[in-house]
Design an enzyme around this catalytic site. Structure first.
Site, PDB file in Angstrom:
ATOM      1  N   TYR A 172      80.763  34.486 -51.067  1.00  0.00           N
ATOM      2  CA  TYR A 172      80.271  33.112 -51.263  1.00  0.00           C
ATOM      3  C   TYR A 172      78.979  33.049 -50.477  1.00  0.00           C
ATOM      4  CZ  TYR A 172      81.077  27.958 -51.410  1.00  0.00           C
ATOM      5  OH  TYR A 172      81.006  26.598 -51.630  1.00  0.00           O
TER       6      TYR A 172
ATOM      7  N   HIS B  76      73.924  27.749 -53.074  1.00  0.00           N
ATOM      8  CA  HIS B  76      75.155  27.408 -53.799  1.00  0.00           C
ATOM      9  C   HIS B  76      76.154  26.710 -52.879  1.00  0.00           C
ATOM     10  CE1 HIS B  76      78.633  27.666 -56.433  1.00  0.00           C
ATOM     11  NE2 HIS B  76      79.285  28.337 -55.505  1.00  0.00           N
TER      12      HIS B  76
ATOM     13  N   GLU C  21      79.968  31.605 -63.375  1.00  0.00           N
ATOM     14  CA  GLU C  21      79.313  31.784 -62.082  1.00  0.00           C
ATOM     15  C   GLU C  21      78.433  33.021 -62.195  1.00  0.00           C
ATOM     16  OE1 GLU C  21      82.384  31.731 -59.002  1.00  0.00           O
ATOM     17  OE2 GLU C  21      82.133  29.549 -58.833  1.00  0.00           O
TER      18      GLU C  21
ATOM     19  N   GLU D 253      76.713  35.963 -60.881  1.00  0.00           N
ATOM     20  CA  GLU D 253      76.886  36.787 -59.681  1.00  0.00           C
ATOM     21  C   GLU D 253      76.428  38.211 -59.971  1.00  0.00           C
ATOM     22  OE1 GLU D 253      80.620  36.487 -57.647  1.00  0.00           O
ATOM     23  OE2 GLU D 253      81.023  34.443 -58.360  1.00  0.00           O
TER      24      GLU D 253
ATOM     25  N   ASP E  29      81.787  35.282 -62.995  1.00  0.00           N
ATOM     26  CA  ASP E  29      83.091  34.928 -62.430  1.00  0.00           C
ATOM     27  C   ASP E  29      83.549  33.590 -63.023  1.00  0.00           C
ATOM     28  OD1 ASP E  29      85.286  35.248 -60.809  1.00  0.00           O
ATOM     29  OD2 ASP E  29      84.355  34.293 -59.077  1.00  0.00           O
TER      30      ASP E  29
ATOM     31  N   GLN F 163      90.573  24.237 -60.349  1.00  0.00           N
ATOM     32  CA  GLN F 163      90.173  24.640 -58.995  1.00  0.00           C
ATOM     33  C   GLN F 163      90.291  23.475 -57.997  1.00  0.00           C
ATOM     34  OE1 GLN F 163      86.210  26.317 -58.949  1.00  0.00           O
ATOM     35  NE2 GLN F 163      86.165  26.586 -56.742  1.00  0.00           N
TER      36      GLN F 163
ATOM     37  N   SER G 147      86.983  37.625 -65.540  1.00  0.00           N
ATOM     38  CA  SER G 147      85.612  37.822 -65.075  1.00  0.00           C
ATOM     39  C   SER G 147      84.985  38.831 -66.027  1.00  0.00           C
ATOM     40  CB  SER G 147      85.566  38.359 -63.650  1.00  0.00           C
ATOM     41  OG  SER G 147      86.252  37.504 -62.763  1.00  0.00           O
TER      42      SER G 147
ATOM     43  N   THR H  23      78.432  33.016 -56.429  1.00  0.00           N
ATOM     44  CA  THR H  23      77.437  32.382 -57.296  1.00  0.00           C
ATOM     45  C   THR H  23      76.051  32.425 -56.657  1.00  0.00           C
ATOM     46  OG1 THR H  23      79.184  30.899 -57.994  1.00  0.00           O
ATOM     47  CG2 THR H  23      76.941  30.268 -58.568  1.00  0.00           C
TER      48      THR H  23
END
Ligand code: CA
Length: 411
Positions: free
Chosen positions: A126, A131, A197, A199, A231, A238, A255, A347
């Site tokens: 993270y 983000h 996301e 990534e 992702d 969530q 993913s 992200t």
């Protein structure tokens, strides 16, 4: 460096790239690389003497995954890449009519690129400050958007490896529990807030033993290469489930990765310094030299009818915590890593709203919908939509890229 193989101007697969992957043609699987629109079957290369100067077991080249090839170590795999680079030049080993029709060179459209590694464990970080700040502003407190630990350690969690699929595999919209604002009991049904996301992931190329730690200085030795990573996330699921232990079913259903692993060697030219880290990090997280990478990133949404909208233009260089710090932190407690483990960045959002890496941020919690070319709008991803990610580096007329990271959402 010029190859005798034609390379379109905008190709991700120049002579400077030569990533590794696994292709499938009917029941046959083989390790491969790609140049231009030509896939090169590395197993078939063994019928020539191109690799005569290295000890290379041909059995590692005709497997379902690259893990055993990667396990040969960088001294071997780097050499394979350099030999191929040389052999593909004008006047190089393969620039010879005798190799035409020998099954070594295959049009990229004739093969199916599959998941290149058997992924043991998957960790998601993270590590984008922008983000984490955006999410903090939207869901917590604009005055204290970052939690107190964020600037001191690369926050991460252990994800799910079984549902990581290569580009092109459709994603089924997940169902789950959600709790509407003001409601007193949860609902169950398909997510209404399916998000991507943006990534990047990196593949572990060397095992450690339990109890062993990897320093930031050693980390690059343990990173085989990088790929694009989407992702997929269900925001409504969530929000209801993540307290107190973090993401679970909102994240583990799918993913998507790009099927080519671009090596650290190929990316070396594109290294740049990362953002200034303030406050100063603990000694085990300090590092020397540039550890970020200037990788341009984009996300497009393509409707079922083919209407296309670019929703994000970002860059991997924005990452606050770099991969060496992530790996040092991951192993500082003695947690072992294994070849084929996948670590994702989290992200990647840039400083401006056109560089955000998720619909949650791009549409700012649904308040700023994206207008699509067909007149519809998006706050999240609809059934039938394809999310299409790209990543590429450019410097001094040298270009390398990651190939597609695409997936269509199905009901
Ligand atoms: Ca993530």
């Amino acid at each position: 460096m010029n190859s005798f193989i034609y390379i379109p101007d905008d190709s991700d697969f120049t002579i400077y790239n030569l990533p590794f992957g696994i292709f499938q043609k009917e029941n046959y699987f083989a390790a491969c690389t790609r140049i231009g629109d030509t896939v090169i079957d590395l197993y078939q290369c063994m019928s020539t003497s191109v690799f005569k100067d290295i000890h290379l077991e041909e059995s590692v080249l005709c497997q379902r995954y690259l893990n055993d090839f990667i396990a040969l170590g960088k001294p071997v795999t780097s050499k394979v890449r350099l030999i191929l680079q040389d052999a593909l030049l004008i006047g190089g080993f393969f620039d010879n009519d005798m190799f035409k029709g020998a099954g070594i060179f295959i049009p990229a459209d004739d093969v199916n690129m599959v998941l290149p590694i058997q992924i043991g464990d998957y960790t998601d970080f993270y590590s984008s400050k922008e983000h984490a700040t955006n999410v903090g502003i939207m869901f917590r407190d604009p005055a204290n958007a970052l939690l107190p630990n964020w600037l001191h350690l690369p926050v991460g969690y252990h994800g799910r490896a079984s549902s990581i699929v290569p580009s092109g595999v459709p994603i089924r919209r997940p169902s789950g529990q959600t709790m509407a604002d003001g409601s007193v009991k949860p609902d169950f049904g398909p997510t209404k807030q399916l998000d991507f996301e943006l990534e990047m992931g990196f593949v572990i190329g060397k095992n450690t033993e339990m109890g062993q730690s990897i320093s930031t200085a050693q980390a690059e030795d343990y990173i085989f290469g990088l790929m694009l990573f989407n992702d997929w996330s269900a925001r409504d699921i969530q929000r209801w489930e993540y307290v107190p232990l973090g993401p679970f079913l909102a994240k583990n259903f799918a993913s998507t990765i790009s099927p080519w692993i671009v090596t650290l060697e190929a990316l070396e030219l594109f290294k740049i310094p990362g953002p200034l880290q303030e406050p100063e990090v603990l000694p085990y997280l300090t590092y020397k030299g540039p550890k970020n990478y200037d990788i341009h990133l984009s996300v497009d949404i393509v409707t079922e009818q083919g209407h296309e909208k670019r929703v994000s233009t970002s860059n991997f260089k924005y990452m606050y915590w770099n991969m060496c710090q992530q790996l040092a932190h991951h192993t500082v407690n003695g947690c072992n890593v294994r070849i084929g483990d996948l670590m994702a960045s989290g992200t990647i959002s840039g400083p401006t709203s056109d560089s955000y890496g998720s619909m949650l941020e791009i549409c700012w919690k649904g308040t700023k919908p994206v207008q699509m070319p067909d007149g519809t709008e998006r706050k999240f991803i609809n059934d039938g939509d394809t999310v299409s990610m790209r990543g590429w580096c450019e410097k001094d007329d040298i270009r390398i890229g990651f190939g597609p990271c695409d997936a269509q959402v199905k009901r």
